[in-house]
Design an enzyme around this catalytic site. Structure first.
Site, PDB file in Angstrom:
ATOM      1  N   HIS A  73       0.823  -1.153  -0.025  1.00  0.00           N
ATOM      2  CA  HIS A  73       0.054  -0.032  -0.045  1.00  0.00           C
ATOM      3  C   HIS A  73       0.850   1.218   0.077  1.00  0.00           C
ATOM      4  O   HIS A  73       2.089   1.439   0.734  1.00  0.00           O
ATOM      5  CB  HIS A  73      -1.033  -0.193   1.323  1.00  0.00           C
ATOM      6  CG  HIS A  73      -0.510   0.279   2.530  1.00  0.00           C
ATOM      7  ND1 HIS A  73      -0.289   1.533   3.001  1.00  0.00           N
ATOM      8  CD2 HIS A  73      -0.366  -0.878   3.498  1.00  0.00           C
ATOM      9  CE1 HIS A  73       0.179   1.567   4.286  1.00  0.00           C
ATOM     10  NE2 HIS A  73       0.278   0.152   4.559  1.00  0.00           N
ATOM     11  N   GLU A 215      -5.392   1.597   2.117  1.00  0.00           N
ATOM     12  CA  GLU A 215      -5.118   0.714   3.142  1.00  0.00           C
ATOM     13  C   GLU A 215      -5.206   0.788   4.562  1.00  0.00           C
ATOM     14  O   GLU A 215      -6.077   0.226   5.234  1.00  0.00           O
ATOM     15  CB  GLU A 215      -3.825  -0.120   3.098  1.00  0.00           C
ATOM     16  CG  GLU A 215      -3.667  -1.348   3.715  1.00  0.00           C
ATOM     17  CD  GLU A 215      -3.105  -1.136   5.063  1.00  0.00           C
ATOM     18  OE1 GLU A 215      -2.973  -2.225   5.906  1.00  0.00           O
ATOM     19  OE2 GLU A 215      -2.647  -0.059   5.520  1.00  0.00           O
ATOM     20  N   GLU A 216      -5.207   2.229   4.845  1.00  0.00           N
ATOM     21  CA  GLU A 216      -5.143   2.759   6.163  1.00  0.00           C
ATOM     22  C   GLU A 216      -6.472   3.151   6.680  1.00  0.00           C
ATOM     23  O   GLU A 216      -6.854   3.268   7.775  1.00  0.00           O
ATOM     24  CB  GLU A 216      -4.243   4.165   6.270  1.00  0.00           C
ATOM     25  CG  GLU A 216      -2.650   3.802   6.162  1.00  0.00           C
ATOM     26  CD  GLU A 216      -2.102   3.167   7.374  1.00  0.00           C
ATOM     27  OE1 GLU A 216      -2.862   2.544   8.001  1.00  0.00           O
ATOM     28  OE2 GLU A 216      -0.939   2.721   7.182  1.00  0.00           O
ATOM     29  N   ASP A 238       4.252  -5.755   3.958  1.00  0.00           N
ATOM     30  CA  ASP A 238       4.062  -4.396   4.979  1.00  0.00           C
ATOM     31  C   ASP A 238       4.820  -4.381   6.014  1.00  0.00           C
ATOM     32  O   ASP A 238       6.122  -4.908   5.569  1.00  0.00           O
ATOM     33  CB  ASP A 238       2.451  -4.802   5.574  1.00  0.00           C
ATOM     34  CG  ASP A 238       1.836  -3.317   5.659  1.00  0.00           C
ATOM     35  OD1 ASP A 238       2.253  -2.654   6.380  1.00  0.00           O
ATOM     36  OD2 ASP A 238       0.538  -3.259   5.442  1.00  0.00           O
ATOM     37  N   HIS A 322       3.227   4.622  12.901  1.00  0.00           N
ATOM     38  CA  HIS A 322       1.976   5.611  12.698  1.00  0.00           C
ATOM     39  C   HIS A 322       2.422   6.976  13.555  1.00  0.00           C
ATOM     40  O   HIS A 322       1.780   7.707  14.240  1.00  0.00           O
ATOM     41  CB  HIS A 322       0.866   5.192  13.318  1.00  0.00           C
ATOM     42  CG  HIS A 322      -0.072   4.224  12.193  1.00  0.00           C
ATOM     43  ND1 HIS A 322      -1.165   3.958  12.228  1.00  0.00           N
ATOM     44  CD2 HIS A 322       0.603   3.518  11.184  1.00  0.00           C
ATOM     45  CE1 HIS A 322      -1.502   3.198  11.117  1.00  0.00           C
ATOM     46  NE2 HIS A 322      -0.733   2.862  10.589  1.00  0.00           N
TER      47      HIS A 322
END
Length: 361
Positions: A73, A215-216, A238, A322
């Site tokens: 992603h 994707e998030e 990922d 994140h």
């Protein structure tokens, strides 16, 4: 220039770009440009998925080649203006993050009049809705200050404008890189390394490198791209949680520990066994990543598409997920890319006929 330096420079380039979930165009364009020399065709789907298609050697029987999908992603987390009050901008999250990381962060606000810098701050204690002494200030009490006067703010910005982190990549002395959006552009770099190595390898399968969108927030690209491609197999790449302060348990792996191979109910056991065995043959360091439930990655929607797509998940260790200061090791990126290239080169035309679901007890 050696391959590792090229990959490092490319990764620093794409994590310096915005590309918030649902607004991936800037990073899509950069990835497409990087992939063009290594593939036969590059195209973008109607909902923004990027496809880099590298054809395998023609089959001896004239039948179409089998298709392998490499899914990464492209999107990252960010923010959106939710309210404008006087000179200040209130915002809401796009994707998940902890508000404690935000005060003092520099950001870029992407308005119709251009990109403008700003800084996230928390209001003075006497202006907060209640006392938060000794506690983190919640998201709705944080604001962005651009330094512009109220009239200019109202003329420049609007609710719905996208906000991205403004910090630039930082190379660390241990062959590591820190920056935002390494989840999941570190994996984009790994796929780029894979495509680079495939230039010098024969392979019988067609390879579809896919940069998925959203994707998030919605798994949009992971849920839709298999219908475009109709892959016979899929590898999803990922990131996973690396060990660090307060994160030393069994659910984390060390930086520079190589590829983390996922296994669990939503990942194909035969592909897991094949990848694990190949790591051992090639002396590529690896760890095992148990997925007792869903993985929370594009592997989840891809494997359950249609009649099912046998799928495996490879992950790159990453610290401080994140946040604007995620950290990865370039060594792990290179190892992941190399593993995929070697796996592809070894895929026989009839490999798909050998696939059975035999779960290990």
């Amino acid at each position: 220039m050696e391959e590792k330096t090229k990959i490092k420079e490319f990764l620093c380039e794409i994590i310096s770009l915005p590309g918030i979930s649902g607004y991936e165009t800037p990073v899509t364009n950069a990835i497409a440009k990087a992939w063009e020399p290594f593939v036969d065709e590059v195209k973008v789907s109607k909902i923004g998925n990027l496809y880099g298609i590298k054809r395998g050697s023609p089959s001896k029987d004239g039948k179409p080649n089998k298709r392998l999908m490499l899914a990464v992603h492209m999107d990252g987390i960010g923010m959106v203006i939710a309210k404008i009050s006087g000179e200040l901008l209130y915002f809401a999250p796009i994707g998940g993050f902890d508000p404690r990381i935000l005060p003092g962060q520099f950001v870029n606000i992407h308005s119709q009049k251009g990109d403008f810098p700003g800084i996230i701050v928390q209001l003075a204690p006497n202006l907060l809705s209640e006392s938060y002494e000794g506690k983190p200030v919640p998201l709705d009490q944080l604001v962005i200050d651009t330094g512009l006067e109220e009239k200019m703010v109202k003329e420049t910005f609007r609710v719905g404008d996208i906000i991205s982190y403004a910090n630039l990549p930082q190379e660390l002395p241990t062959d590591c890189i820190a920056g935002h959006s390494l989840d999941n552009r570190a994996s984009v770099a790994a796929v780029t390394q894979c495509l680079t190595e495939l230039q010098h390898m024969r392979h019988s399968w067609d390879v579809f490198a896919v940069g998925t969108t959203q994707e998030e927030t919605a798994f949009l690209g992971g849920a839709t791209s298999p219908f475009d491609i109709l892959p016979d197999l899929a590898i999803v790449i990922d990131v996973t949680f690396a060990k660090g302060p307060g994160a030393d348990g069994w659910r984390t792996v060390a930086l520079e520990s190589g590829v983390s191979i996922g296994y669990g109910a939503n990942l194909h056991p035969m592909l897991f066994a094949e990848i694990k065995q190949l790591c051992e043959q090639l002396d590529i360091p690896y760890t095992l990543s148990p997925q007792p439930l869903m993985s929370g990655t594009d592997a989840d929607p891809i494997q359950i598409t249609g009649a099912g797509v046998p799928t495996i998940l490879l992950s790159i260790p990453l610290r401080y997920m994140h946040t604007p200061v995620e950290i990865i090791s370039i060594k792990d990126v290179m190892r992941t890319g190399h593993l995929m290239a070697e796996f592809i080169a070894r895929l026989s035309p009839d490999f798909i006929e050998k696939i059975v679901w035999e779960d290990e007890q």
